[in-house]
Design a protein around this motif. Structure first.
Motif, PDB file in Angstrom:
ATOM      1  N   TYR A  89       0.847  -1.189   0.000  1.00 37.58           N
ATOM      2  CA  TYR A  89       0.000   0.000   0.000  1.00 37.58           C
ATOM      3  C   TYR A  89       0.885   1.241   0.000  1.00 37.58           C
ATOM      4  N   LEU A  94      -2.875   6.541  -0.270  1.00 37.12           N
ATOM      5  CA  LEU A  94      -3.975   6.078   0.567  1.00 37.12           C
ATOM      6  C   LEU A  94      -4.555   7.223   1.380  1.00 37.12           C
ATOM      7  N   SER A 112      -5.401   2.795  -5.108  1.00 36.29           N
ATOM      8  CA  SER A 112      -4.926   1.419  -5.011  1.00 36.29           C
ATOM      9  C   SER A 112      -3.580   1.220  -5.694  1.00 36.29           C
ATOM     10  N   THR A 113      -2.741   0.422  -5.067  1.00 32.95           N
ATOM     11  CA  THR A 113      -1.488   0.004  -5.678  1.00 32.95           C
ATOM     12  C   THR A 113      -1.762  -1.181  -6.593  1.00 32.95           C
ATOM     13  N   GLN A 116      -2.799  -4.058  -4.440  1.00 32.98           N
ATOM     14  CA  GLN A 116      -4.195  -3.965  -4.007  1.00 32.98           C
ATOM     15  C   GLN A 116      -5.148  -4.351  -5.133  1.00 32.98           C
ATOM     16  N   LEU A 137      -6.388  -4.208   2.078  1.00 32.59           N
ATOM     17  CA  LEU A 137      -5.066  -3.895   2.628  1.00 32.59           C
ATOM     18  C   LEU A 137      -4.445  -5.125   3.281  1.00 32.59           C
ATOM     19  N   SER A 140      -3.317  -7.480   0.573  1.00 32.18           N
ATOM     20  CA  SER A 140      -2.181  -6.886  -0.137  1.00 32.18           C
ATOM     21  C   SER A 140      -0.885  -7.074   0.639  1.00 32.18           C
TER      22      SER A 140
END
Length: 238
Positions: A89, A94, A112-113, A116, A137, A140
């Protein structure tokens, strides 16, 4: 005012440390090396009864080594510039999205990464709500604990939606260009990398001009984050 800032920072830091400690105790996710998405289409009657269910598409996994470097870099530059530096993350992204969501009163911005997005594609629905984002999260973080960055990127490229019913880079490459991913040109790679942001728009023949504009945005992002020089970008054309 200074005390409030210090107190707020301390609470945030304490919460982050607690979250990290808790996530470290979460059992690892099962091995994903043999993952195959269950992509099906189901037709329902007006009263909710299932009429027919069938496979929406086939799935062919592509090794990250067979995905052009240009495509990998384009994806990172446009979707998650800090991919190789975070643990699943991006705190800055965020925080920014949380502020926007609090102001709006509901989830309007993801932040979002890539990790994610993989978690969402594998384990969750597309519904946007705060509970799902928190659960995302957790997953992830666990993905980052148990898989390398290349493995996570491979999962992303193989499961993301490219529009027109194409899931994963193999289907997208075959569907758009009638060739395998390893044969993609630099232009084709950057073009495909831009589609997942809004597949219903960028994959549509009606919006070809918008898709080309998006491809230019992808190239600009690659220049901005050091994946391309201006001279190199000038050689990328249809």
């Amino acid at each position: 005012f200074k005390r409030l800032i210090i107190l707020g920072a301390a609470i945030c830091l304490g919460g982050l440390v607690s979250l990290q400690a808790y996530l470290m105790m979460v059992p690892p996710i099962a091995n994903l090396s043999d993952f195959r998405p269950n992509m099906v289409t189901t037709f329902y009657s007006s009263d909710g009864e299932v009429i027919k269910t069938f496979n929406a598409c086939t799935f062919s996994k592509v090794s990250i080594s067979d995905v052009p470097k240009q495509l990998q870099q384009a994806v990172i530059a446009t979707e998650d510039k800090n991919f190789y530096n975070h643990h699943g993350y991006d705190l800055l992204g965020l925080s920014r999205s949380m502020i926007e969501n609090v102001i709006a009163g509901h989830v309007v911005q993801g932040g979002s990464t890539i990790t994610q997005q993989v978690a969402k594609n594998l384990y969750f629905t597309q519904e946007k709500n705060f509970t799902r984002k928190v659960a995302e999260l957790f997953v992830s973080f666990d993905l980052e604990r148990n898989y390398s960055k290349d493995e996570i990127l491979e999962l992303y490229i193989n499961t993301i939606y490219y529009g027109k019913g194409y899931y994963g880079i193999w289907q997208a490459s075959e569907g758009f260009y009638k060739k395998s991913p390893s044969e993609l040109t630099d232009y084709e790679a950057t073009y495909l990398a831009g589609i997942p942001n809004a597949p219903s728009i960028y994959s549509s023949d009606r919006h070809a001009s918008l898709a080309k504009q998006r491809q230019k945005q992808v190239v600009s992002a690659m220049i901005k984050y050091g994946y391309l020089t201006t001279d190199e970008s000038a050689k990328i054309h249809e």
